[in-house]
Design a protein around this motif. Structure first.
Motif, PDB file in Angstrom:
ATOM      1  N   GLY A 264       0.802  -1.212   0.000  1.00  0.00           N
ATOM      2  CA  GLY A 264       0.000   0.000   0.000  1.00  0.00           C
ATOM      3  C   GLY A 264       0.836   1.264   0.000  1.00  0.00           C
ATOM      4  N   LYS A 265       0.257   2.313  -0.507  1.00  0.00           N
ATOM      5  CA  LYS A 265       0.942   3.608  -0.595  1.00  0.00           C
ATOM      6  C   LYS A 265       1.322   4.136   0.781  1.00  0.00           C
ATOM      7  N   GLU A 266       0.493   3.833   1.778  1.00  0.00           N
ATOM      8  CA  GLU A 266       0.754   4.333   3.125  1.00  0.00           C
ATOM      9  C   GLU A 266       2.099   3.842   3.657  1.00  0.00           C
ATOM     10  N   ALA A 267       2.499   2.629   3.286  1.00  0.00           N
ATOM     11  CA  ALA A 267       3.781   2.098   3.761  1.00  0.00           C
ATOM     12  C   ALA A 267       4.936   2.963   3.264  1.00  0.00           C
ATOM     13  N   PHE A 268       4.875   3.364   2.000  1.00  0.00           N
ATOM     14  CA  PHE A 268       5.924   4.225   1.456  1.00  0.00           C
ATOM     15  C   PHE A 268       5.864   5.619   2.078  1.00  0.00           C
ATOM     16  N   GLU A 269       4.654   6.072   2.387  1.00  0.00           N
ATOM     17  CA  GLU A 269       4.521   7.371   3.051  1.00  0.00           C
ATOM     18  C   GLU A 269       5.160   7.341   4.430  1.00  0.00           C
ATOM     19  N   ARG A 270       4.989   6.237   5.135  1.00  0.00           N
ATOM     20  CA  ARG A 270       5.607   6.105   6.463  1.00  0.00           C
ATOM     21  C   ARG A 270       7.136   6.118   6.353  1.00  0.00           C
ATOM     22  N   LEU A 271       7.655   5.441   5.348  1.00  0.00           N
ATOM     23  CA  LEU A 271       9.108   5.452   5.153  1.00  0.00           C
ATOM     24  C   LEU A 271       9.611   6.872   4.917  1.00  0.00           C
ATOM     25  N   ARG A 272       8.916   7.590   4.065  1.00  0.00           N
ATOM     26  CA  ARG A 272       9.357   8.952   3.747  1.00  0.00           C
ATOM     27  C   ARG A 272       9.266   9.865   4.968  1.00  0.00           C
ATOM     28  N   GLU A 273       8.182   9.740   5.721  1.00  0.00           N
ATOM     29  CA  GLU A 273       8.014  10.569   6.912  1.00  0.00           C
ATOM     30  C   GLU A 273       9.082  10.279   7.959  1.00  0.00           C
ATOM     31  N   SER A 274       9.531   9.034   8.012  1.00  0.00           N
ATOM     32  CA  SER A 274      10.501   8.647   9.041  1.00  0.00           C
ATOM     33  C   SER A 274      11.892   9.217   8.777  1.00  0.00           C
ATOM     34  N   ALA A 275      12.162   9.617   7.543  1.00  0.00           N
ATOM     35  CA  ALA A 275      13.533   9.958   7.152  1.00  0.00           C
ATOM     36  C   ALA A 275      14.045  11.238   7.793  1.00  0.00           C
ATOM     37  N   GLY A 276      13.212  12.260   7.891  1.00  0.00           N
ATOM     38  CA  GLY A 276      13.659  13.526   8.458  1.00  0.00           C
ATOM     39  C   GLY A 276      14.833  14.109   7.693  1.00  0.00           C
ATOM     40  N   ALA A 277      15.871  14.538   8.424  1.00  0.00           N
ATOM     41  CA  ALA A 277      17.053  15.144   7.802  1.00  0.00           C
ATOM     42  C   ALA A 277      17.772  14.165   6.884  1.00  0.00           C
ATOM     43  N   TYR A 278      17.634  12.884   7.171  1.00  0.00           N
ATOM     44  CA  TYR A 278      18.268  11.872   6.323  1.00  0.00           C
ATOM     45  C   TYR A 278      17.686  11.914   4.913  1.00  0.00           C
ATOM     46  N   GLY A 279      16.417  12.271   4.813  1.00  0.00           N
ATOM     47  CA  GLY A 279      15.786  12.402   3.508  1.00  0.00           C
ATOM     48  C   GLY A 279      16.423  13.504   2.677  1.00  0.00           C
ATOM     49  N   GLU A 280      16.849  14.592   3.331  1.00  0.00           N
ATOM     50  CA  GLU A 280      17.551  15.655   2.602  1.00  0.00           C
ATOM     51  C   GLU A 280      18.833  15.118   1.981  1.00  0.00           C
ATOM     52  N   LEU A 281      19.546  14.304   2.738  1.00  0.00           N
ATOM     53  CA  LEU A 281      20.775  13.710   2.214  1.00  0.00           C
ATOM     54  C   LEU A 281      20.470  12.787   1.039  1.00  0.00           C
ATOM     55  N   LEU A 282      19.475  11.929   1.187  1.00  0.00           N
ATOM     56  CA  LEU A 282      19.123  10.995   0.114  1.00  0.00           C
ATOM     57  C   LEU A 282      18.657  11.740  -1.132  1.00  0.00           C
ATOM     58  N   ASP A 283      17.991  12.867  -0.932  1.00  0.00           N
ATOM     59  CA  ASP A 283      17.568  13.695  -2.064  1.00  0.00           C
ATOM     60  C   ASP A 283      18.767  14.160  -2.882  1.00  0.00           C
ATOM     61  N   LEU A 284      19.733  14.753  -2.210  1.00  0.00           N
ATOM     62  CA  LEU A 284      20.859  15.317  -2.953  1.00  0.00           C
ATOM     63  C   LEU A 284      21.767  14.227  -3.519  1.00  0.00           C
ATOM     64  N   LEU A 285      21.754  13.036  -2.895  1.00  0.00           N
ATOM     65  CA  LEU A 285      22.556  11.927  -3.415  1.00  0.00           C
ATOM     66  C   LEU A 285      21.926  11.288  -4.648  1.00  0.00           C
ATOM     67  N   ARG A 286      20.668  11.621  -4.928  1.00  0.00           N
ATOM     68  CA  ARG A 286      19.914  11.025  -6.041  1.00  0.00           C
ATOM     69  C   ARG A 286      19.815   9.496  -5.897  1.00  0.00           C
ATOM     70  N   ALA A 287      19.697   9.034  -4.672  1.00  0.00           N
ATOM     71  CA  ALA A 287      19.649   7.593  -4.402  1.00  0.00           C
ATOM     72  C   ALA A 287      18.434   6.970  -5.077  1.00  0.00           C
ATOM     73  N   HIS A 288      18.663   5.933  -5.875  1.00  0.00           N
ATOM     74  CA  HIS A 288      17.571   5.390  -6.690  1.00  0.00           C
ATOM     75  C   HIS A 288      16.452   4.796  -5.841  1.00  0.00           C
ATOM     76  N   LYS A 289      16.778   4.207  -4.699  1.00  0.00           N
ATOM     77  CA  LYS A 289      15.721   3.627  -3.868  1.00  0.00           C
ATOM     78  C   LYS A 289      14.910   4.711  -3.164  1.00  0.00           C
ATOM     79  N   TRP A 290      15.535   5.812  -2.845  1.00  0.00           N
ATOM     80  CA  TRP A 290      14.795   6.939  -2.284  1.00  0.00           C
ATOM     81  C   TRP A 290      13.850   7.519  -3.334  1.00  0.00           C
ATOM     82  N   ILE A 291      14.286   7.524  -4.578  1.00  0.00           N
ATOM     83  CA  ILE A 291      13.424   8.011  -5.653  1.00  0.00           C
ATOM     84  C   ILE A 291      12.193   7.118  -5.794  1.00  0.00           C
ATOM     85  N   GLU A 292      12.353   5.801  -5.560  1.00  0.00           N
ATOM     86  CA  GLU A 292      11.184   4.910  -5.571  1.00  0.00           C
ATOM     87  C   GLU A 292      10.155   5.377  -4.536  1.00  0.00           C
ATOM     88  N   ILE A 293      10.636   5.743  -3.363  1.00  0.00           N
ATOM     89  CA  ILE A 293       9.744   6.202  -2.297  1.00  0.00           C
ATOM     90  C   ILE A 293       9.043   7.491  -2.708  1.00  0.00           C
TER      91      ILE A 293
END
Length: 317
Positions: A264-293
């Motif tokens: 379900g989409k909610e599972a991916f939403e939970r992953l994204r919400e959990s990232a916090g500042a780490y999500g900023e790092l994954l964004d700039l790294l262009r990490a392919h699995k983060w892009i899936e999220i």
């Protein structure tokens, strides 16, 4: 270079492309980190020293890889090679490992360095530990009581070291040869940390956190061993699947050594919400699995991605 990182994670191609691409990515990532995160002058110096150490390793490994591949080619042409015990021998010694069922790989010797990666995330220990836990449950290993990482994906170098910052030992381990080209593997040991968990303990703790509604450990576990199927996400099929030797520890077993953790989409939403500042790092790294999220959770991002893909397809046509 960034397109490969954002679509499949691994940089793969001719040797004379792969190593310069790694160098370019290291330069890109360190510059973006310096621009994005608030660092002291000392931390900036450490970050750029890390960049320079990585670049030097890559340059030295590039030269050795080219020399070895040339020697292997010469030995094959001149019929001066032999294969014994999963090894291809050339007059200079072991030229390549050729174990059945695995990609042939050329070992790289003596290319290592000690360096330091700063604490860019500035997370309190209670927020940092879940990130470490997920990596340990997936790709992270144990080397003499210290955490270590082996990867062919340049974004993982930065994503993992951000969670295991401090003193590092890094070496270029091998060049892997596939039909799609060569890739390069590095090994990183976090000398400032002690390994606290076995693989099984880490997996059980990830599952325990998840039962309590805490998704951050699962995020980094999925970044390590998650099965990213972009086509499924783009078509609205949302499944969090993780590779695991004991899939029952995490969820329902599907296939060989795979766990279906959530749907379900909610599972991916939970992953994204959990990232916090780490999500900023994954964004700039262009990490392919983060892009899936992001594709699963951001309608605007998904629409822009599909439009860009269509334009790219039209240009090729």
């Amino acid at each position: 270079m960034l397109e490969q990182v954002s679509t499949r994670g691994v940089l793969r191609g001719p040797v004379d492309w792969v190593f310069p691409a790694w160098i370019a990515y290291v330069e890109y990532a360190t510059q973006r980190i310096a621009e994005t995160f608030q660092l002291t002058e000392e931390e900036r110096r450490q970050l750029f020293d890390f960049r320079d150490a990585m670049k030097q390793l890559l340059l030295e490994a590039w030269r050795q890889a080219k020399e070895k591949l040339a020697s292997i080619y010469k030995a094959v042409v001149n019929n001066t090679y032999r294969i014994e015990n999963n090894k291809l021998y050339i007059p200079d010694g072991v030229g390549m490992y050729v174990r059945e069922g695995f990609a042939p790989h050329v070992p790289i010797y003596g290319i290592s360095a000690e360096t330091y990666f700063p604490d860019v995330l500035k997370l309190p220990r209670e927020r940092l530990e879940p990130l470490q836990l997920g990596w340990r449950a997936s790709d992270e290993g144990n080397n003499d009581g210290r955490p270590f990482m082996r990867t062919t994906q340049p974004w993982q170098v930065f994503a993992w070291t951000a969670a295991r910052y401090g003193a590092l030992y890094i070496r270029v381990d091998s060049v892997n040869l596939t039909r799609e080209g060569a890739s390069m593997e590095v090994v990183i040991k976090a000398k400032s940390w002690k390994q606290r968990w076995s693989k099984a303990e880490a997996m059980d703790l990830v599952a325990s956190h998840l039962r309590r509604g805490e998704w951050m450990p699962l995020l980094t576990m999925w970044l390590g061993d998650g099965k990213a199927e972009r086509s499924e996400v783009l078509s609205g099929e949302y499944k969090l699947v993780v590779a695991a030797k004991e899939p029952w520890r995490l969820g329902s077993s599907i296939g060989t050594r795979k766990a279906l953790v959530a749907t379900g989409k909610e599972a991916f939403e939970r992953l994204r919400e959990s990232a916090g500042a780490y999500g900023e790092l994954l964004d700039l790294l262009r990490a392919h699995k983060w892009i899936e999220i992001k594709l699963a959770t951001d309608d605007g991002f998904r629409a822009a991605y599909k439009l860009k893909a269509r334009k790219r397809g039209n240009r090729r046509a």
